[in-house]
Scaffold this active site. Structure first.
Site, PDB file in Angstrom:
ATOM      1  N   HIS A  71      43.842  45.125  47.283  1.00 13.83           N
ATOM      2  CA  HIS A  71      45.200  45.513  47.951  1.00 13.83           C
ATOM      3  C   HIS A  71      44.961  46.049  49.240  1.00 13.83           C
ATOM      4  O   HIS A  71      46.111  46.286  50.096  1.00 13.83           O
ATOM      5  CB  HIS A  71      45.850  46.748  46.794  1.00 13.83           C
ATOM      6  CG  HIS A  71      45.168  47.896  46.832  1.00 13.83           C
ATOM      7  ND1 HIS A  71      44.289  48.291  45.890  1.00 13.83           N
ATOM      8  CD2 HIS A  71      45.184  48.938  47.916  1.00 13.83           C
ATOM      9  CE1 HIS A  71      44.039  49.557  46.156  1.00 13.83           C
ATOM     10  NE2 HIS A  71      44.426  49.835  47.150  1.00 13.83           N
ATOM     11  N   ASP A 105      41.317  43.573  41.196  1.00 19.90           N
ATOM     12  CA  ASP A 105      41.672  44.396  42.510  1.00 19.90           C
ATOM     13  C   ASP A 105      40.563  44.578  43.364  1.00 19.90           C
ATOM     14  O   ASP A 105      40.488  45.447  44.077  1.00 19.90           O
ATOM     15  CB  ASP A 105      42.279  45.627  42.293  1.00 19.90           C
ATOM     16  CG  ASP A 105      43.105  46.022  43.689  1.00 19.90           C
ATOM     17  OD1 ASP A 105      43.486  45.333  44.284  1.00 19.90           O
ATOM     18  OD2 ASP A 105      43.197  47.255  43.500  1.00 19.90           O
ATOM     19  N   GLY A 144      43.429  55.713  51.997  1.00 21.39           N
ATOM     20  CA  GLY A 144      42.209  55.401  52.779  1.00 21.39           C
ATOM     21  C   GLY A 144      41.077  55.335  52.225  1.00 21.39           C
ATOM     22  O   GLY A 144      40.141  54.664  52.545  1.00 21.39           O
ATOM     23  N   ASN A 145      41.112  55.740  50.833  1.00 20.82           N
ATOM     24  CA  ASN A 145      39.764  55.846  50.149  1.00 20.82           C
ATOM     25  C   ASN A 145      39.583  54.662  49.412  1.00 20.82           C
ATOM     26  O   ASN A 145      38.476  54.158  48.746  1.00 20.82           O
ATOM     27  CB  ASN A 145      39.590  57.152  49.260  1.00 20.82           C
ATOM     28  CG  ASN A 145      38.972  58.349  49.825  1.00 20.82           C
ATOM     29  OD1 ASN A 145      39.517  59.436  50.173  1.00 20.82           O
ATOM     30  ND2 ASN A 145      37.684  58.309  50.057  1.00 20.82           N
ATOM     31  N   SER A 146      40.712  53.629  49.136  1.00 26.53           N
ATOM     32  CA  SER A 146      40.702  52.326  48.293  1.00 26.53           C
ATOM     33  C   SER A 146      39.453  51.723  48.885  1.00 26.53           C
ATOM     34  O   SER A 146      39.596  51.403  50.176  1.00 26.53           O
ATOM     35  CB  SER A 146      41.886  52.006  48.505  1.00 26.53           C
ATOM     36  OG  SER A 146      43.102  52.498  47.940  1.00 26.53           O
ATOM     37  N   LEU A 184      40.786  31.356  26.594  1.00 22.43           N
ATOM     38  CA  LEU A 184      40.977  31.073  25.138  1.00 22.43           C
ATOM     39  C   LEU A 184      42.370  30.380  24.933  1.00 22.43           C
ATOM     40  O   LEU A 184      42.646  29.702  24.339  1.00 22.43           O
ATOM     41  CB  LEU A 184      40.893  32.531  24.376  1.00 22.43           C
ATOM     42  CG  LEU A 184      41.223  32.215  22.863  1.00 22.43           C
ATOM     43  CD1 LEU A 184      40.040  31.289  22.403  1.00 22.43           C
ATOM     44  CD2 LEU A 184      40.853  33.288  22.037  1.00 22.43           C
ATOM     45  N   GLY A 185      43.406  30.924  25.930  1.00 24.00           N
ATOM     46  CA  GLY A 185      44.484  30.192  25.868  1.00 24.00           C
ATOM     47  C   GLY A 185      45.517  30.637  24.919  1.00 24.00           C
ATOM     48  O   GLY A 185      46.336  29.984  24.086  1.00 24.00           O
ATOM     49  N   VAL A 186      45.700  32.105  24.871  1.00 24.34           N
ATOM     50  CA  VAL A 186      46.519  32.761  23.754  1.00 24.34           C
ATOM     51  C   VAL A 186      47.434  33.599  24.421  1.00 24.34           C
ATOM     52  O   VAL A 186      46.793  34.426  25.459  1.00 24.34           O
ATOM     53  CB  VAL A 186      45.703  33.453  22.631  1.00 24.34           C
ATOM     54  CG1 VAL A 186      45.213  32.354  21.724  1.00 24.34           C
ATOM     55  CG2 VAL A 186      44.798  34.517  23.304  1.00 24.34           C
ATOM     56  N   ILE A 208      48.646  37.684  23.751  1.00 17.67           N
ATOM     57  CA  ILE A 208      48.465  38.365  22.570  1.00 17.67           C
ATOM     58  C   ILE A 208      49.263  39.747  22.905  1.00 17.67           C
ATOM     59  O   ILE A 208      49.401  40.033  24.124  1.00 17.67           O
ATOM     60  CB  ILE A 208      46.953  38.681  22.796  1.00 17.67           C
ATOM     61  CG1 ILE A 208      46.257  39.156  24.147  1.00 17.67           C
ATOM     62  CG2 ILE A 208      46.284  37.442  22.011  1.00 17.67           C
ATOM     63  CD1 ILE A 208      44.841  39.594  24.111  1.00 17.67           C
TER      64      ILE A 208
END
Length: 575
Positions: free
Chosen positions: A177, A207, A294-296, A351-353, A355
C-alpha cells in the site's frame, strides 16, 4: 487551544542473581611410613591387615569426598553461567545503541509520486453568464480539473544484495500500500543517497512489495548498505523487547522501542484497492513501540537486530500513535519476499473452494461437537476440490495433517503448500468423517462476476406463503426472482420476510435469500424445510444450518429452533 499533557513513563528493570558460596572440604588421608624394620609376627600381620583395611576405607572416603566436591563445583559453574546469561539478556544499561548501529545501515525511506486525475466539471454549479460567482467557480474548477502530483512517504529495509547481469542490485522490502498506484518510486538510503527504484514484485494478499535499486552509481564511501536478516518469528513471545525502524512523518532513521503485546492478533482489515491483507494474514504481531504514518513497511527487530516483523498498521482514534501497532510476522513475510525476489510473483497452493467459519451453533447442528474446521460454501468448477470429491456442505477438519480452526487458517495452510502436491484432506460429511486426497493447483487472482436482470417495477401477484420460526417462505417464482433480483438456475425456497421479534431475526437471514439446503439436505419447497426442522428436533438439535444463495453468493447461516412449530398451513398474502 488543545491542552497537551506529557506523560512520562520510566521503567527500571534490575535482575539480581545471588550465588551463595559452595564450600567443599576434601578429606586427605596421610599414611606414615615405618621408621625401622620390625620382626613380623602373627599379631603384626593382623595389625597390618587391619591398617590396610583402614587405608582402603580412607581412600574410598576420599574418592567419595572428591566426587561431592566436583559435583558442587560443577553446579556453581552452571549457576554462574546462567546468571551471566540472564544479566546479559536483561542488561539495559547500554540502551539499544548497539542494535541501532547494526540495523540502521539497512533501513531506507520510500518516497512515491502519484498523479491524481482532475475532477469532472459536469458537477460545477450553473450561474448566469457574467456573474461574479460564475467566474469564481470557473477558476476553482479549472484548478481542480488539472492532474495533480501527490507525494507520499513510507519505510523499507534492504533484505538482499546480489550481482545480477553485471549490476549490483539491492532488494528492498516495503508494504504494497506504500507504493500502490505510484508513477515514480524513490528510495533514500541511510546515507541520504536518493535512488530511483523499480518494482520487482507485489503481493496484495500479504500487503508486501519488493523493490530493486542499482547500487553501481553510489559512491564507494556511501555504499554502506548492510542487508538485514530474518528471524524465526514463531519463537517470539509476549513481553519480548522490540525496536521499530522507519520514516514517521518523513523523519528518516527514527528508532523506537517497546514490547510485543500480542503475537496472534486478527485485526480484520477491510480489503480495498490497495490491499487484500485480511484474506491471508490473521496473526499480526501487536506491539507498543511508537509507530506513526510513514512507518508502513519498516522493520520490527528483536534484540539481536534481526527482523521479526514488518510494521503495517496502527490502531488510532486520532491518527497518531496510542501504543497499538501491528506488524506482519517474519515467518509469513520471509517466504513471500523470497518468492517475489526469485519469481517476481508468489506461487501458492490453490484448492478451489469458498469457505467460512464454523460457529458453535453450526457445529451443534451438524453433530460436530465443538466448533472447528471450515465449511465449504461452494467449489470452483473443474478445480482441485471438485477433482478430489469435496462437496459444498463439507467441513474441512484437517488439511495435510494440520487441524483447521478458522477459515483464514485454512487459506494460509493451503497457500503455503507446494503447488502440484497431493495432500490428505479430512472432511466431516453428514455426521461422518471422510478422507480424500487433493492435488493442489496454483492460486491466481481472479474476480468473480455475475449479472442479473433488474425488475422494471412489475407488480408481483399474490404469493402462497408458509410461516415457520418467524419466517415467511415461498416457492421460487418468476415474480419473486424478479422482485429480489435472483439469478437464473437457482433452486430453493425464498425468504419473503423475517419477523423482527423471532429467534431467527439475529441469524442474518434476509428477505430475498434463497434457502437451497437445510442440514445438508436439498430444499425444493417449504414443506421440505419444515420436515428438516422436525428431523432436527427428533435428534435433539437446538440449531439448524442452512445453505443460502444470496445474490449468487453461497453462504452458511445457522438458525435457532423454537420449541413449537407455528401453523404449517399455507396462508395467503402479498409478497
Amino acid at each position: 487551544m488543545m491542552n497537551c499533557k506529557k506523560l512520562g513513563i520510566f521503567l527500571a528493570l534490575q535482575l539480581t542473581v545471588g550465588v551463595g558460596p559452595l564450600v567443599a572440604t576434601e578429606a586427605l588421608a596421610i599414611s606414615s611410613k615405618p621408621v625401622k624394620e620390625e620382626k613380623v609376627t602373627e599379631a603384626a600381620k593382623a595389625n597390618d591387615k587391619a591398617a590396610q583395611d583402614a587405608d582402603k576405607a580412607s581412600e574410598s572416603k576420599t574418592d567419595k569426598s572428591k566426587s561431592l566436591a566436583e559435583v558442587k563445583s560443577d553446579a556453581k559453574t552452571e549457576i554462574t553461567a546462567a546468571a551471566n546469561q540472564l544479566n546479559a539478556k536483561f542488561d539495559l544499561a547500554g540502551g539499544f545503541s548497539a542494535i541501532a548501529e547494526k540495523v540502521l545501515p539497512g533501513v531506507v525511506n520510500v518516497s512515491t509520486t502519484q498523479v491524481i486525475e482532475g475532477r469532472d466539471k459536469s458537477n460545477m454549479p450553473q450561474f448566469a453568464p457574467g456573474s461574479p460567482l460564475d467566474e469564481l467557480f470557473k477558476d476553482f474548477f479549472d484548478q481542480m480539473d488539472k492532474p495533480r502530483r501527490v507525494q507520499s512517504l513510507g519505510s523499507g529495509f534492504v533484505i538482499k544484495v546480489a550481482v545480477k547481469d553485471g549490476a549490483t542490485i539491492a532488494y528492498v522490502v516495503t508494504n504494497y500500500h506504500v507504493i500502490a498506484d505510484a508513477k515514480k518510486i524513490t528510495v533514500i538510503t541511510h546515507d541520504n543517497v536518493e535512488l530511483e527504484a523499480t518494482l520487482q514484485g507485489i503481493d496484495e494478499r500479504t500487503d508486501l512489495a519488493v523493490l530493486k535499486i542499482n547500487l553501481d552509481s553510489v559512491p564507494e564511501e556511501k555504499r554502506n548498505i548492510i542487508p538485514l536478516e530474518w528471524e524465526d518469528s514463531s519463537q517470539s513471545k509476549v513481553g519480548d523487547w522490540v525496536l521499530a525502524f522507519g520514516n514517521p512523518f518523513g523523519l528518516g532513521g527514527t528508532v523506537t522501542a517497546g514490547i510485543l503485546s500480542n503475537i496472534s492478533r486478527n485485526i480484520d482489515l477491510k480489503p480495498d484497492a490497495r490491499s487484500r491483507i485480511s484474506e491471508y494474514v490473521d496473526n499480526f504481531f501487536q506491539h507498543d513501540a511508537s509507530i506513526n504514518k510513514g512507518n508502513s513497511g519498516g522493520a520490527l527487530v528483536n534484540l539481536k537486530g534481526n527482523v521479526i516483523g514488518i510494521n503495517t498498521a496502527i490502531f488510532s482514534p486520532s491518527g497518531g500513535n496510542v501504543g497499538i501497532g501491528f506488524a506482519i510476522p517474519a515467518s509469513l513475510a520471509s517466504e513471500t519476499v523470497k518468492q517475489l525476489i526469485e519469481f517476481g510473483r508468489t506461487k501458492r497452493g490453490w484448492l478451489g473452494v469458498r469457505i467460512q467459519n464454523v460457529s458453535d451453533d453450526m457445529a451443534e447442528s451438524y453433530g460436530l461437537g465443538k466448533a472447528r474446521g471450515a465449511i465449504v460454501a461452494s467449489v470452483t468448477p473443474k478445480g482441485p476440490a471438485v477433482e478430489a470429491g469435496i462437496e459444498p456442505g463439507d467441513i474441512i477438519l484437517q488439511f495435510n495433517g494440520k487441524d483447521i480452526n478458522e477459515k483464514n487458517r485454512l487459506s494460509r495452510i493451503v497457500g503455503e503448500t507446494e503447488v502440484g502436491k497431493s495432500v490428505p484432506v479430512k472432511l466431516w460429511r453428514k455426521g461422518k468423517e471422510v478422507n480424500v486426497t487433493a492435488k493442489l493447483g496454483e492460486f491466481e487472482t481472479s474476480t468473480d462476476s455475475s449479472t442479473s436482470e433488474q425488475s422494471k417495477g412489475t407488480k408481483s401477484p399474490s404469493t402462497e406463503l408458509t410461516e415457520v420460526l418467524g419466517l415467511k417462505l415461498s416457492k421460487l417464482t418468476a415474480s419473486l426472482a424478479q422482485q429480489f433480483q435472483i439469478g437464473e438456475n437457482v433452486e430453493g425456497i425464498v425468504v419473503v420476510n423475517v419477523s423482527s421479534d423471532s429467534a431467527v431475526a439475529s441469524s442474518g437471514l434476509r428477505p430475498g435469500d434463497v434457502i437451497t439446503e437445510a442440514n445438508q439436505t436439498p430444499i425444493k419447497k417449504p414443506e421440505d424445510f419444515i420436515n428438516q426442522i422436525e428431523e432436527a428436533k427428533k435428534n435433539k438439535r437446538q440449531n439448524m444450518t442452512l445453505l443460502v444463495n444470496r445474490r449468487s453468493d453461497m453462504v452458511y447461516i445457522t438458525i435457532k429452533l423454537e420449541d413449537d412449530l407455528k401453523d404449517k398451513t399455507p396462508a395467503k398474502g402479498d409478497s
